[in-house]
Design a protein around this motif. Structure first.
Motif, PDB file in Angstrom:
ATOM      1  N   GLN A  13       0.826  -1.207   0.000  1.00  0.00           N
ATOM      2  CA  GLN A  13       0.000   0.000   0.000  1.00  0.00           C
ATOM      3  C   GLN A  13       0.859   1.255   0.000  1.00  0.00           C
ATOM      4  OE1 GLN A  13      -2.394  -0.848   3.496  1.00  0.00           O
ATOM      5  NE2 GLN A  13      -4.159  -1.430   2.258  1.00  0.00           N
ATOM      6  N   LEU A  14       1.930   1.240   0.761  1.00  0.00           N
ATOM      7  CA  LEU A  14       2.837   2.390   0.790  1.00  0.00           C
ATOM      8  C   LEU A  14       3.500   2.598  -0.564  1.00  0.00           C
ATOM      9  CD1 LEU A  14       4.501   1.809   4.281  1.00  0.00           C
ATOM     10  CD2 LEU A  14       3.138   3.802   3.635  1.00  0.00           C
ATOM     11  N   CYS A  15       3.927   1.503  -1.174  1.00  0.00           N
ATOM     12  CA  CYS A  15       4.580   1.610  -2.483  1.00  0.00           C
ATOM     13  C   CYS A  15       3.604   2.115  -3.539  1.00  0.00           C
ATOM     14  CB  CYS A  15       5.131   0.248  -2.906  1.00  0.00           C
ATOM     15  SG  CYS A  15       6.572  -0.296  -1.977  1.00  0.00           S
ATOM     16  N   ALA A  16       2.401   1.552  -3.529  1.00  0.00           N
ATOM     17  CA  ALA A  16       1.418   1.923  -4.545  1.00  0.00           C
ATOM     18  C   ALA A  16       0.932   3.354  -4.371  1.00  0.00           C
ATOM     19  CB  ALA A  16       0.237   0.954  -4.492  1.00  0.00           C
ATOM     20  N   LEU A  52      -4.206   3.937   6.274  1.00  0.00           N
ATOM     21  CA  LEU A  52      -3.317   2.866   6.697  1.00  0.00           C
ATOM     22  C   LEU A  52      -3.288   2.702   8.219  1.00  0.00           C
ATOM     23  CD1 LEU A  52      -0.260   3.588   4.370  1.00  0.00           C
ATOM     24  CD2 LEU A  52      -2.175   2.043   3.970  1.00  0.00           C
ATOM     25  N   ALA A  53      -4.018   3.550   8.923  1.00  0.00           N
ATOM     26  CA  ALA A  53      -3.941   3.567  10.387  1.00  0.00           C
ATOM     27  C   ALA A  53      -4.340   2.227  10.996  1.00  0.00           C
ATOM     28  CB  ALA A  53      -4.821   4.680  10.942  1.00  0.00           C
ATOM     29  N   ARG A 105       8.162  10.521   6.752  1.00  0.00           N
ATOM     30  CA  ARG A 105       7.435   9.472   7.469  1.00  0.00           C
ATOM     31  C   ARG A 105       7.027   8.363   6.499  1.00  0.00           C
ATOM     32  NH1 ARG A 105       4.827  12.383  10.336  1.00  0.00           N
ATOM     33  NH2 ARG A 105       5.612  11.916  12.421  1.00  0.00           N
ATOM     34  N   ARG A 106       6.604   8.735   5.315  1.00  0.00           N
ATOM     35  CA  ARG A 106       6.225   7.719   4.329  1.00  0.00           C
ATOM     36  C   ARG A 106       7.427   6.897   3.890  1.00  0.00           C
ATOM     37  NH1 ARG A 106       2.964  12.352   1.018  1.00  0.00           N
ATOM     38  NH2 ARG A 106       1.175  12.535   2.452  1.00  0.00           N
ATOM     39  N   ALA A 107       8.534   7.584   3.632  1.00  0.00           N
ATOM     40  CA  ALA A 107       9.765   6.866   3.252  1.00  0.00           C
ATOM     41  C   ALA A 107      10.227   5.968   4.394  1.00  0.00           C
ATOM     42  CB  ALA A 107      10.857   7.869   2.876  1.00  0.00           C
ATOM     43  N   ALA A 145      10.956   0.757   7.059  1.00  0.00           N
ATOM     44  CA  ALA A 145      10.709  -0.042   8.260  1.00  0.00           C
ATOM     45  C   ALA A 145       9.981  -1.343   7.926  1.00  0.00           C
ATOM     46  CB  ALA A 145       9.896   0.768   9.268  1.00  0.00           C
ATOM     47  N   THR A 146       8.969  -1.267   7.072  1.00  0.00           N
ATOM     48  CA  THR A 146       8.225  -2.478   6.712  1.00  0.00           C
ATOM     49  C   THR A 146       9.075  -3.414   5.857  1.00  0.00           C
ATOM     50  OG1 THR A 146       7.231  -1.206   4.886  1.00  0.00           O
ATOM     51  CG2 THR A 146       5.932  -1.453   6.896  1.00  0.00           C
ATOM     52  N   SER A 147       9.948  -2.851   5.021  1.00  0.00           N
ATOM     53  CA  SER A 147      10.847  -3.682   4.213  1.00  0.00           C
ATOM     54  C   SER A 147      11.865  -4.401   5.099  1.00  0.00           C
ATOM     55  CB  SER A 147      11.561  -2.812   3.176  1.00  0.00           C
ATOM     56  OG  SER A 147      12.462  -3.580   2.409  1.00  0.00           O
ATOM     57  N   HIS A 148      12.445  -3.678   6.053  1.00  0.00           N
ATOM     58  CA  HIS A 148      13.405  -4.296   6.982  1.00  0.00           C
ATOM     59  C   HIS A 148      12.715  -5.366   7.831  1.00  0.00           C
ATOM     60  CE1 HIS A 148      16.173  -1.459   5.570  1.00  0.00           C
ATOM     61  NE2 HIS A 148      16.170  -0.582   6.545  1.00  0.00           N
ATOM     62  N   LEU A 149      11.467  -5.094   8.213  1.00  0.00           N
ATOM     63  CA  LEU A 149      10.731  -6.060   9.021  1.00  0.00           C
ATOM     64  C   LEU A 149      10.497  -7.350   8.242  1.00  0.00           C
ATOM     65  CD1 LEU A 149       9.199  -6.871  11.563  1.00  0.00           C
ATOM     66  CD2 LEU A 149       7.202  -5.609  10.708  1.00  0.00           C
ATOM     67  N   GLN A 150      10.231  -7.242   6.940  1.00  0.00           N
ATOM     68  CA  GLN A 150      10.066  -8.439   6.117  1.00  0.00           C
ATOM     69  C   GLN A 150      11.328  -9.289   6.121  1.00  0.00           C
ATOM     70  OE1 GLN A 150       7.751 -10.102   4.215  1.00  0.00           O
ATOM     71  NE2 GLN A 150       6.167  -8.815   5.102  1.00  0.00           N
TER      72      GLN A 150
END
Length: 209
Positions: free
Chosen positions: A69-72, A134-135, A181-183, A188-193
């Motif tokens: 969702q963030l990427c799109a 996204l909240a 914040r978006r970046a 953060a979500t990529s590192h978490l994956q």
């Protein structure tokens, strides 16, 4: 008569020496079973491993949805651009060196898993307000990460390897703009994956009989 008796005695000694030599040779040629060839007993309860693997899959699925969702929405998916942003924003990555297949250590791996989950919990909290759409996904992801961290901590306590004081979250990065914040959210979500992928492999290894 004394001479034959002496000869018999010598023969007896010779036979004994040959017998001992044969025994020693047999002992030396028997293959020894090394400690490494004997599978160690399962150090972690099956119930814990199954629960942890399920929690990892659950977090991975929600994290992937948030990342997509963030990427799109914000078009922040270029690897090189994100690498530069990550350096400037100070988005950390949690190490899992003790959970790698080359250096798998139960005590250290569990501690790194717990510390890493606390780190990503803090990063997700720092993303609050990133987007109203996204909240809910972000809140649910935060809750799942917190629950997984609790599962790991409880198992550490059961094994007697938990620190005397539970670690606290490190200082989280601050974002000066909505763009940052978006970046930061994408990073953060990529590192978490990546973190969850390594955690899953380590837990699967511990689950092997």
């Amino acid at each position: 008569m004394a001479q034959p008796s002496a000869q018999s005695h010598m023969k007896l000694i010779t036979l004994q020496l040959l017998l001992w030599h044969s025994i020693l040779w047999m002992v030396q040629t028997i293959p020894l079973v090394s400690a490494s060839s004997v599978p160690p007993p399962l150090p972690l309860p099956k119930s814990f491993l199954l629960k942890s693997l399920e929690q990892v899959r659950k977090i991975q699925a929600k994290d992937e949805v948030l990342l997509e969702q963030l990427c799109a929405t914000y078009k922040l998916c270029h690897p090189e651009e994100l690498a530069l942003l990550g350096h400037s924003l100070g988005i950390p990555q949690a190490p899992l060196s003790s959970c790698s297949s080359q250096a798998l250590q139960l005590r250290s791996c569990l501690r790194q898993l717990h510390s890493g989950l606390l780190l990503y919990k803090g990063l997700l909290q720092a993303l609050a307000g990133i987007s109203p759409e996204l909240a809910l996904t972000l809140d649910m992801l935060q809750l799942d990460v917190t629950n997984f961290a609790t599962t790991i901590w409880q198992q550490m306590e059961n094994l007697g390897v938990a620190p005397a004081v539970q670690p606290t979250q490190n200082t989280m990065p601050t974002f000066a703009s909505a763009f940052q914040r978006r970046a930061g959210g994408v990073l953060a979500t990529s590192h978490l994956q990546d973190f969850l992928g390594m955690a899953y492999r380590a837990l699967r290894h511990f689950a092997q009989p």
